[in-house]
Design a protein around this motif. Structure first.
Motif, mmCIF file in Angstrom:
data_model
loop_
_atom_site.group_PDB
_atom_site.id
_atom_site.type_symbol
_atom_site.label_atom_id
_atom_site.label_comp_id
_atom_site.label_asym_id
_atom_site.label_seq_id
_atom_site.Cartn_x
_atom_site.Cartn_y
_atom_site.Cartn_z
ATOM 1 N N HIS A 247 42.391 41.097 39.046
ATOM 2 C CA HIS A 247 43.697 40.706 39.567
ATOM 3 C C HIS A 247 43.774 41.015 41.060
ATOM 4 C CE1 HIS A 247 44.525 40.967 35.280
ATOM 5 N NE2 HIS A 247 45.543 40.154 35.513
ATOM 6 N N ILE A 248 44.721 40.344 41.713
ATOM 7 C CA ILE A 248 45.021 40.641 43.112
ATOM 8 C C ILE A 248 46.510 40.934 43.218
ATOM 9 C CG2 ILE A 248 43.150 39.254 44.059
ATOM 10 C CD1 ILE A 248 46.502 37.863 44.597
ATOM 11 N N LYS A 249 46.868 41.654 44.250
ATOM 12 C CA LYS A 249 48.275 41.901 44.552
ATOM 13 C C LYS A 249 48.503 41.410 45.972
ATOM 14 C CE LYS A 249 51.789 45.502 45.022
ATOM 15 N NZ LYS A 249 52.822 45.079 44.103
ATOM 16 N N LEU A 250 49.581 40.656 46.142
ATOM 17 C CA LEU A 250 49.951 40.217 47.483
ATOM 18 C C LEU A 250 50.696 41.342 48.166
ATOM 19 C CD1 LEU A 250 51.075 36.517 46.947
ATOM 20 C CD2 LEU A 250 48.932 37.379 47.893
ATOM 21 N N TYR B 210 49.111 39.202 52.015
ATOM 22 C CA TYR B 210 47.655 39.218 51.958
ATOM 23 C C TYR B 210 47.185 39.693 50.585
ATOM 24 C CZ TYR B 210 47.870 38.711 56.998
ATOM 25 O OH TYR B 210 48.124 38.252 58.258
ATOM 26 N N PRO B 211 46.239 38.978 49.980
ATOM 27 C CA PRO B 211 45.732 39.393 48.668
ATOM 28 C C PRO B 211 44.752 40.557 48.789
ATOM 29 C CG PRO B 211 44.642 37.387 49.381
ATOM 30 C CD PRO B 211 45.667 37.713 50.419
ATOM 31 N N VAL B 212 44.917 41.550 47.911
ATOM 32 C CA VAL B 212 43.984 42.670 47.815
ATOM 33 C C VAL B 212 43.646 42.880 46.345
ATOM 34 C CG1 VAL B 212 44.704 43.862 49.920
ATOM 35 C CG2 VAL B 212 45.854 44.352 47.784
ATOM 36 N N LYS B 213 42.434 43.345 46.081
ATOM 37 C CA LYS B 213 42.012 43.614 44.712
ATOM 38 C C LYS B 213 42.943 44.652 44.098
ATOM 39 C CE LYS B 213 37.573 43.290 44.020
ATOM 40 N NZ LYS B 213 36.125 43.561 43.872
ATOM 41 N N PHE C 111 39.641 36.205 49.238
ATOM 42 C CA PHE C 111 40.409 35.572 48.170
ATOM 43 C C PHE C 111 41.008 34.283 48.696
ATOM 44 C CE2 PHE C 111 40.545 40.140 47.319
ATOM 45 C CZ PHE C 111 40.081 40.171 46.016
ATOM 46 N N GLU C 112 40.989 33.243 47.862
ATOM 47 C CA GLU C 112 41.566 31.953 48.217
ATOM 48 C C GLU C 112 42.287 31.386 47.014
ATOM 49 O OE1 GLU C 112 38.258 29.523 49.300
ATOM 50 O OE2 GLU C 112 38.024 30.448 51.272
ATOM 51 N N GLN C 113 43.182 30.466 47.276
ATOM 52 C CA GLN C 113 43.828 29.740 46.185
ATOM 53 C C GLN C 113 43.166 28.379 46.070
ATOM 54 O OE1 GLN C 113 48.046 30.569 47.418
ATOM 55 N NE2 GLN C 113 48.259 30.749 45.191
ATOM 56 N N ASP C 114 42.880 27.967 44.826
ATOM 57 C CA ASP C 114 42.268 26.671 44.613
ATOM 58 C C ASP C 114 43.346 25.573 44.587
ATOM 59 O OD1 ASP C 114 43.457 26.839 42.097
ATOM 60 O OD2 ASP C 114 41.584 27.186 41.022
ATOM 61 N N ALA C 115 42.964 24.377 44.231
ATOM 62 C CA ALA C 115 43.883 23.231 44.250
ATOM 63 C C ALA C 115 45.055 23.409 43.298
ATOM 64 C CB ALA C 115 43.126 21.950 43.916
ATOM 65 N N GLU C 116 44.873 24.208 42.235
ATOM 66 C CA GLU C 116 45.949 24.458 41.269
ATOM 67 C C GLU C 116 46.694 25.754 41.565
ATOM 68 O OE1 GLU C 116 42.657 23.830 39.793
ATOM 69 O OE2 GLU C 116 43.164 21.717 40.054
ATOM 70 N N ASP C 117 46.521 26.322 42.753
ATOM 71 C CA ASP C 117 47.147 27.569 43.191
ATOM 72 C C ASP C 117 46.692 28.795 42.407
ATOM 73 O OD1 ASP C 117 48.522 26.501 45.325
ATOM 74 O OD2 ASP C 117 50.303 26.035 44.133
ATOM 75 N N ASN C 118 45.522 28.722 41.767
ATOM 76 C CA ASN C 118 44.934 29.881 41.107
ATOM 77 C C ASN C 118 44.132 30.666 42.141
ATOM 78 O OD1 ASN C 118 45.814 29.135 38.434
ATOM 79 N ND2 ASN C 118 44.217 27.572 38.465
#
Length: 141
Positions: free
Chosen positions: A2-5, A9-12, A64-71
């Motif tokens: 999981h990540i936390k914003l 910014y996303p962090v593990k 960390f990145e978001q894909d086309a489906e925002d995952n």
């Protein structure tokens, strides 16, 4: 994973951390994504690591990145190692391959011409054009 914003910014982040950070909250054993999102915590997947040459390249966790489906996804980054390190790694691997066939070089064993050529090709690897960046490995008979 999981990540936390945090500040956008996303962090593990782990679910254990979520529980520790929120001791006054009671969470179910399996926390639904909707509840996680209310704490700015999101599931994150990792694609399968692509193939890379372990002798001349190293693989790192990418951002960390978001894909086309925002995952959320955390990929990998492959970078070349220092030329001296690549050279050492290739020579060590070559030496291991030679050692696997050393028993054939004993005086009471007759080595085939193919095996003799293979062992010579292994010894000639440092003389190949492009070494250590490009190596053509001989195939054992």
């Amino acid at each position: 994973m999981h990540i936390k914003l945090t500040n956008g910014y996303p962090v593990k982040y782990t679910l254990g951390q979520l529980r520790r950070d929120n001791p006054q909250s009671s969470f179910p054993k399996v926390i639904p994504d909707e509840i996680l999102a209310s704490y700015d915590v999101y599931p994150c997947t990792r694609p399968e690591r692509s193939a890379y040459d372990h002798l001349t390249e190293q693989c790192f966790d990418a951002g960390f990145e978001q894909d086309a489906e925002d995952n959320w996804v955390q990929g990998y980054s492959v970078e070349p190692v220092e030329p001296e390190v690549a050279e050492r790694n290739i020579r060590e691997h070559r030496d291991d391959l030679l050692q696997e066939t050393d028993w054939m070089a004993l005086s009471d064993v007759t080595m085939t011409e193919e095996m003799t050529a293979y062992r010579q090709a292994l010894r000639d690897i440092p003389a190949q054009a492009g070494f250590p960046n490009t190596v053509t490995w001989p195939v054992a008979p």
